[in-house]
Design an enzyme around this catalytic site. Structure first.
Site, short mmCIF file in Angstrom:
data_model
loop_
_atom_site.label_atom_id
_atom_site.label_comp_id
_atom_site.label_asym_id
_atom_site.label_seq_id
_atom_site.Cartn_x
_atom_site.Cartn_y
_atom_site.Cartn_z
N CYS A 67 0.78 -1.32 -0.04
CA CYS A 67 0.08 -0.05 -0.02
C CYS A 67 0.86 1.24 -0.18
O CYS A 67 0.74 2.01 -0.91
CB CYS A 67 -0.89 0.09 1.00
SG CYS A 67 -1.95 -1.46 1.07
C1 UGA Z 1 -1.15 0.75 5.29
C2 UGA Z 1 -1.74 1.69 6.40
O1 UGA Z 1 -1.20 1.70 7.63
C3 UGA Z 1 -3.23 1.56 6.60
O2 UGA Z 1 -3.94 2.25 7.17
C4 UGA Z 1 -3.94 1.34 5.11
O3 UGA Z 1 -5.32 0.81 5.18
C5 UGA Z 1 -2.96 0.14 4.55
O4 UGA Z 1 -1.98 0.72 4.09
C6 UGA Z 1 -3.91 0.22 3.16
O5 UGA Z 1 -3.60 1.02 2.30
O6 UGA Z 1 -4.46 -1.09 2.59
P1 UGA Z 1 -0.02 -1.72 5.94
O7 UGA Z 1 0.37 -1.74 4.20
O8 UGA Z 1 -0.56 -2.89 6.43
O9 UGA Z 1 -0.93 -0.59 6.09
O10 UGA Z 1 1.45 -1.39 6.56
P2 UGA Z 1 1.99 -0.33 7.83
O11 UGA Z 1 1.59 -0.91 9.14
O12 UGA Z 1 1.40 0.99 7.44
O13 UGA Z 1 3.43 -0.52 7.49
C7 UGA Z 1 3.71 0.10 6.24
C8 UGA Z 1 5.48 -0.20 6.27
O14 UGA Z 1 6.08 1.07 6.97
C9 UGA Z 1 5.96 -1.24 6.78
O15 UGA Z 1 7.05 -1.68 6.04
C10 UGA Z 1 6.63 -0.98 8.26
O16 UGA Z 1 7.60 -1.73 8.33
C11 UGA Z 1 6.93 0.60 7.96
N1 UGA Z 1 6.86 1.43 9.04
C12 UGA Z 1 5.80 1.64 9.67
C13 UGA Z 1 7.90 1.96 9.46
O17 UGA Z 1 9.25 1.82 8.81
N2 UGA Z 1 8.11 2.72 10.52
C14 UGA Z 1 7.01 3.21 11.18
O18 UGA Z 1 6.94 3.96 12.33
C15 UGA Z 1 5.85 2.52 10.69
#
Ligand code: UGA
Length: 443
Positions: A264
């Site tokens: 996403c």
């Molecule tokens: C993301 C959004 O958080 C959801 O709200 C949204 O609904 C979803 O995309 C979507 O569009 O369907 P997701 O893809 O499951 O959700 O992933 P996240 O938990 O947001 O993490 C994304 C990436 O960012 C991961 O690789 C994670 O490791 C990284 N991340 C996250 C960081 O590097 N630092 C952070 O502080 C948070």
């Protein structure tokens, strides 16, 4: 998991049973609705009908024991429902724009099938599509606004906690083509205790893009700060902690590291930037968010080479292949970029992940897949996913380059975080503690 809101209501069909579709289907079933799931993958349909989740998602298998989703390959079954959620994936293309085939295909079929239906039917676009898509591409398929309602209802589900996020949403956004469409969807969500925002179709689409782009921006921002901190010998996690106590800033999405992956965030930022470009606007901010994110894996390799200058023939252990913990999803995982770089340098890769090795092996069949302990038995170790398990390993005697800040790894003989070192020095203190320390000194 069963909700306290189980009275029987209208029948829902969910078209496309990936993470979003299946979670939406199971979530509404938990809320007491009859749900029909439609997909083109026979194996998925069989698995769901047997009550087995085809994906690894916390709480989903348990929920699928509690409620039954009827899955089918037969599109005509939508006629047994009153509301259809379109949940097909929208993969990104090389120029950032979206491949809409998994939305347009089902929309065409749905329009065809609904021709034979006399009563009202609501079509809900849950797939992530760039602002303006529903109006321009989807609405023309459903011109009879009296008989067919149309809404955009973006999802804010995080993989790994998708069911929880569905049942306890931060907000429900309803983009509506007309009042009646919005009323019907609003009614469907009546049992959810959260803010409901009703707006037009393209604003709802934009809320989704702006939300994901903002989350990605925070991550690239803290990674930028981390890269500066690294040169100064400051630990970016201490800085983020100090920032986060400001309520205007908050602590979330400030975990620095090897960057954001998944299906996403990278795709949505790229799609919004591409849409802006199409409108004649260069979004420098969004482009930089992506550029910083693409650079982080190379920074990991540079740190590694500080300690192992020639990687040729060296055994490098990789801990973590999923794009984040608690999922087996490897799409756009940062491990892909890092391992590609390692292979370019002719290193020998031994990789581990608690859930994602099978999926990763489809992309990299030739690297070695091992236990976490075996991955540690290498010339150097890279940590790319913050699985809890990695906080319980014995890193003593190892060279570790950490892309996710796994605290336990600080015990390694050589330890480098991508925006931090073993130099954390921030703690919260109570003034009473300080007084207790000072009183004997002052005497
Ligand atoms: C993301 C959004 O958080 C959801 O709200 C949204 O609904 C979803 O995309 C979507 O569009 O369907 P997701 O893809 O499951 O959700 O992933 P996240 O938990 O947001 O993490 C994304 C990436 O960012 C991961 O690789 C994670 O490791 C990284 N991340 C996250 C960081 O590097 N630092 C952070 O502080 C948070």
């Amino acid at each position: 998991m069963t909700t306290n809101n189980k009275q029987k209501r209208g029948v829902i069909s969910v078209i496309g049973l990936g993470v979003v579709g299946l979670t939406t289907a199971v979530g509404f079933a938990l809320k007491g609705h009859r749900v029909i799931g439609i997909d083109i993958d026979p194996a998925k349909v069989i698995s769901i009908n047997e009550g087995i989740s085809p994906i690894y998602e916390r709480g989903l298998s348990q929920a699928m024991k509690e409620v039954k989703i009827v899955a089918t390959l037969d599109f005509e079954q939508v006629l047994k429902s009153d509301i259809s959620f379109l949940c097909g994936g929208t993969p990104g293309q090389a120029d950032g724009s979206l491949d809409l085939r998994f939305v347009q295909g089902p929309v065409g079929q749905l329009a065809q099938v609904l021709k034979s239906k006399d009563s009202y039917h609501l079509v809900v676009v849950r797939s992530t599509v760039v602002p303006g898509t529903t109006e321009a591409v989807i609405a023309p398929n459903f011109p009879d606004t009296e008989r067919i309602g149309l809404c955009v209802n973006p999802e804010f589900l995080r993989e790994g906690t998708a069911i929880e996020d569905f049942l306890n949403p931060s907000r429900i956004v309803i983009g509506e083509r007309d009042d009646k469409s919005g009323d019907v969807l609003c009614q469907l969500y009546a049992g959810f205790n959260t803010h409901t925002l009703r707006t037009n179709l393209k604003t709802a689409e934009m809320i989704k893009y702006a939300s994901n782009s903002y989350l990605a921006t925070r991550i690239s921002f803290i990674n930028e700060i981390g890269n500066i901190c690294k040169g100064l010998g400051i630990n970016v996690y201490d800085v983020a902690s100090g920032m986060g106590y400001d309520e205007r800033i908050g602590h979330d999405y400030l975990r620095a590291g090897v960057g954001f992956g998944g299906f996403c965030l990278p795709k949505d930022v790229a799609a919004l930037a591409a849409k802006a470009k199409e409108l004649g606007y260069e979004s420098r901010l969004l482009q930089d968010v992506l550029a910083i994110n693409e650079e982080q894996p190379r920074k990991m390799i540079a740190l590694l080479k500080k300690h192992v200058p020639d990687l040729k023939g060296k055994v490098i252990g990789v801990l973590g292949l999923a794009f984040k913990p608690d999922t087996d999803d490897v799409r756009k995982s940062k491990a892909i970029d890092v391992i590609e770089e390692l292979l370019k340098e002719q290193a020998q890769v031994k990789a581990h992940d608690p859930q994602a090795m099978k999926n990763f092996a489809k992309l990299f069949p030739d690297i070695e897949y091992v236990t976490a302990e075996q991955a540690l038995d290498s010339d150097a170790v890279l940590i790319l996913t913050a699985w809890d398990k990695y906080n319980r390993l014995d890193y003593r005697g190892k060279i570790v380059i950490d892309g996710r800040r796994v605290m336990r790894a600080e015990e390694a003989t050589v330890y480098e975080g991508i925006g931090w070192g073993r130099n954390g020095y921030t703690y919260t203190c109570e003034s009473s503690d300080v007084m207790a320390k000072l009183v004997p000194v002052l005497k």
